[in-house]
Design an enzyme around this catalytic site. Structure first.
Site, PDB file in Angstrom:
ATOM      1  N   ARG A  23      14.456  -0.426   8.064  1.00  0.00           N
ATOM      2  CA  ARG A  23      14.633  -1.044   6.744  1.00  0.00           C
ATOM      3  C   ARG A  23      15.910  -0.557   6.060  1.00  0.00           C
ATOM      4  O   ARG A  23      15.883   0.102   5.042  1.00  0.00           O
ATOM      5  CB  ARG A  23      13.421  -0.786   5.833  1.00  0.00           C
ATOM      6  CG  ARG A  23      12.125  -1.286   6.394  1.00  0.00           C
ATOM      7  CD  ARG A  23      10.990  -1.140   5.389  1.00  0.00           C
ATOM      8  NE  ARG A  23       9.738  -1.644   5.934  1.00  0.00           N
ATOM      9  CZ  ARG A  23       8.585  -1.725   5.258  1.00  0.00           C
ATOM     10  NH1 ARG A  23       8.561  -1.324   3.990  1.00  0.00           N
ATOM     11  NH2 ARG A  23       7.502  -2.181   5.824  1.00  0.00           N
ATOM     12  N   ASP A  74      13.400  -0.220  -3.143  1.00  0.00           N
ATOM     13  CA  ASP A  74      12.604  -1.418  -2.903  1.00  0.00           C
ATOM     14  C   ASP A  74      12.724  -2.424  -4.042  1.00  0.00           C
ATOM     15  O   ASP A  74      12.791  -2.045  -5.221  1.00  0.00           O
ATOM     16  CB  ASP A  74      11.124  -1.049  -2.743  1.00  0.00           C
ATOM     17  CG  ASP A  74      10.807  -0.533  -1.351  1.00  0.00           C
ATOM     18  OD1 ASP A  74      11.754  -0.293  -0.572  1.00  0.00           O
ATOM     19  OD2 ASP A  74       9.611  -0.366  -1.044  1.00  0.00           O
ATOM     20  N   ASP A 115       8.067   5.131  -3.834  1.00  0.00           N
ATOM     21  CA  ASP A 115       9.450   4.651  -3.835  1.00  0.00           C
ATOM     22  C   ASP A 115      10.324   5.542  -4.707  1.00  0.00           C
ATOM     23  O   ASP A 115       9.958   5.863  -5.848  1.00  0.00           O
ATOM     24  CB  ASP A 115       9.530   3.221  -4.377  1.00  0.00           C
ATOM     25  CG  ASP A 115       8.824   2.218  -3.476  1.00  0.00           C
ATOM     26  OD1 ASP A 115       8.639   2.525  -2.289  1.00  0.00           O
ATOM     27  OD2 ASP A 115       8.464   1.138  -3.975  1.00  0.00           O
ATOM     28  N   ASP A 125       7.296   6.427   1.085  1.00  0.00           N
ATOM     29  CA  ASP A 125       7.466   4.995   1.316  1.00  0.00           C
ATOM     30  C   ASP A 125       8.959   4.674   1.297  1.00  0.00           C
ATOM     31  O   ASP A 125       9.747   5.353   1.935  1.00  0.00           O
ATOM     32  CB  ASP A 125       6.690   4.190   0.283  1.00  0.00           C
ATOM     33  CG  ASP A 125       6.471   2.743   0.715  1.00  0.00           C
ATOM     34  OD1 ASP A 125       6.857   2.382   1.837  1.00  0.00           O
ATOM     35  OD2 ASP A 125       5.913   1.966  -0.073  1.00  0.00           O
TER      36      ASP A 125
END
Length: 522
Positions: free
Chosen positions: A243, A194, A161, A190
């Protein structure tokens, strides 16, 4: 006494990088921890001010960032870390100290509060190195680039992340940053942004997220629904597979963002999430809003959006796009004020303002970029849940009636200055007092069983009257902010049954000295 701004202190920090002693120049306390003030949900729950009022430290390596955190008087002592240059694996090592909990190969903001990381000068680039926020609160990250963070391959950092938050995180403002990767999960990357495991009151503003398989998420699984109250505004999402964000539970406000080339899906509201989606511009993309890859539905309220060359797939099974003509299926209440730019000008205003090293310009709500003005980031008082309500009351001067429940109770706090004690605030003696080790800190009263409290009286010691400025009162049992405001004295709030109540001083005009922390049932 605060030193004049013209004085500088050279602090030699007990940390080493490549075998050399790390020296960081510290300036005197600044009036502001960032350029401008927090927006969106980051203004709630007492506000997000970062390191406002703390010392300013210059860092050119990751080790120096960690050393600055570890050199503070306590884990909550405010600090502004100005970063310039490239931060990478080669210059980021673990540093130890009582006010930090760092690790090598990642910028670790763990079990700390009141920190600003601000890119300055020729820019700050975190290259293949992520920023990890864990068990932390009141954090500002502004004007930096984080790129190519991997969870597999070499080197790895932060689970892949760019910026990741987890485990009881509160009040984070990420502003004017550039987060980018060079591929998706198969290439070792990734998420760019997040949040999971009880992360709340976050704003991502005027930022660029691009060239990644995953833009970011709220909630690590369908059962992780403890996150939410997140604002995304004036961001550019470009060449992202999915996302943007993925929402599992919680509330998100998504407005004035420019979405370009969302390749598989966009805003994915699922598992009971509620998204308010206002005046965004979606362009050359697919399935930009809906519930995808699950049978647990999410919800949205839409208005003013533009869909420019957006394609929509058919609804079937766990694929439920909101289009081709998205309509609202819920109503979402937003507890803060905001100004919407027209969706038609979003591509233009975002291109002029979003990302690192763009001058930290913002929009005035009329599609016109504004130059920054530095100033104190004063928190906006607000409840812990996003329901509009009146501003927290100003303490009243009258002495409470009834029994002072603090007498005979226990007490603890975030830190204590030399010669002071936590117990001094509950001994009924105005000649003794507690002070934090810095200009901010917290003091708590605690009982062995649940006790109903609806009023407290913060009595400052002689000679320190008026030193306490901004504060908030917290139900320590669950982290809920009961009220917030300015100045010591009598503070009232709704009757609350709890085992521990905390008075947090978030800013002061001098050294706070609390002689008595009285508590009352009514």
């Amino acid at each position: 006494m605060r030193r004049p701004v013209t004085l500088r202190l050279l602090a030699t920090l007990a940390a080493t990088a490549m075998g050399a002693t790390v020296c960081v120049a510290l300036t005197s306390p600044q009036a502001s921890a960032a350029v401008g003030s927090a927006t969106g949900f980051a203004t709630r729950n007492g506000g997000t001010t970062g390191g406002a009022g703390g010392q300013t430290v210059r860092a050119t390596t990751g080790t120096q960032i960690h050393a600055a955190l570890c050199n503070r008087a306590s884990s909550s002592t405010p600090i502004i870390i100005q970063v310039e240059g490239t931060i990478n694996h080669g210059n980021t090592t673990k540093v130890s100290g009582s006010s930090c909990n760092t690790a090598a190969d990642v910028i670790e903001l763990k079990q700390i509060s009141n920190v600003t990381i601000l890119g300055v000068g020729n820019g700050a680039v975190f290259d293949q190195l992520g920023i990890h926020i864990r068990e932390a609160s009141n954090i500002i990250i502004q004007n930096v680039t984080v790129r190519n963070v991997k969870k597999s391959g070499s080197p790895t950092s932060n689970g892949g992340d760019a910026i990741g938050m987890e485990a009881d995180v509160r009040n984070v403002w990420v502003d004017h940053v550039t987060l980018e990767a060079s591929g998706g999960e198969s290439e070792g990357f990734d998420g760019l942004f997040d949040m999971k495991d009880n992360t709340q009151y976050v704003t991502l503003s005027y930022s660029i997220l691009r060239n990644s398989g995953r833009g970011g998420l709220i909630g690590s699984s369908e059962s992780d629904r403890s996150n939410g109250f997140v604002t995304y505004h004036h961001n550019l999402y470009e060449n992202i597979d999915s996302r943007t964000p993925l929402l599992r539970g919680g509330v998100a406000h998504i407005y004035n963002n420019h979405y370009v080339r969302l390749n598989e899906s966009g805003i994915n509201s699922r598992a009971g999430a509620q998204a308010k989606v206002d005046n965004n511009y979606f362009q050359n993309s697919k399935d930009v809003l809906g519930t995808f890859y699950t049978d647990q539905a999410g919800y949205w309220q839409v208005s003013g959006n533009i869909f420019d060359n957006v394609t929509w797939s058919s609804r079937s099974g766990d694929n439920n796009p909101a289009g081709p003509n998205p309509t609202s299926n819920t109503s979402v209440s937003i507890p803060y004020s905001f100004s919407l730019d027209s969706a038609s000008c979003v591509p233009s205003i975002v291109s002029q303002t979003a990302g690192a090293n763009k001058g930290i310009r913002t929009s005035n709500g009329n599609c016109t970029p504004q130059s920054p003005t530095a100033g104190p980031t004063t928190p906006t008082p607000g409840p812990t849940t996003p329901t509009p309500g009146p501003t927290s009351p100003t303490p009243t001067p009258s002495q409470p009636s009834g029994t002072n429940l603090s007498i005979g109770a226990g007490s603890d706090g975030s830190s204590k200055a030399s010669g002071t004690s936590y117990g001094d605030v509950r001994d009924g003696n105005m000649s003794t007092a507690w002070s934090p080790s810095g200009s901010t800190g917290s003091i708590s009263i605690k009982w062995g069983s649940a006790t109903s409290v609806s009023r407290i009286n913060i009595r400052e010691a002689s000679g320190a009257t008026g030193n306490i400025r901004n504060w908030r009162v917290v139900n320590h049992d669950n982290g809920a902010v009961l009220t917030s405001g300015t100045g010591a004295g009598v503070i009232t709030f709704a009757p609350t049954s709890l085992r521990k109540i905390t008075f947090e001083i978030t800013s002061s005009s001098g050294t706070p000295r609390v002689a008595e922390f009285e508590t009352y049932a009514g």
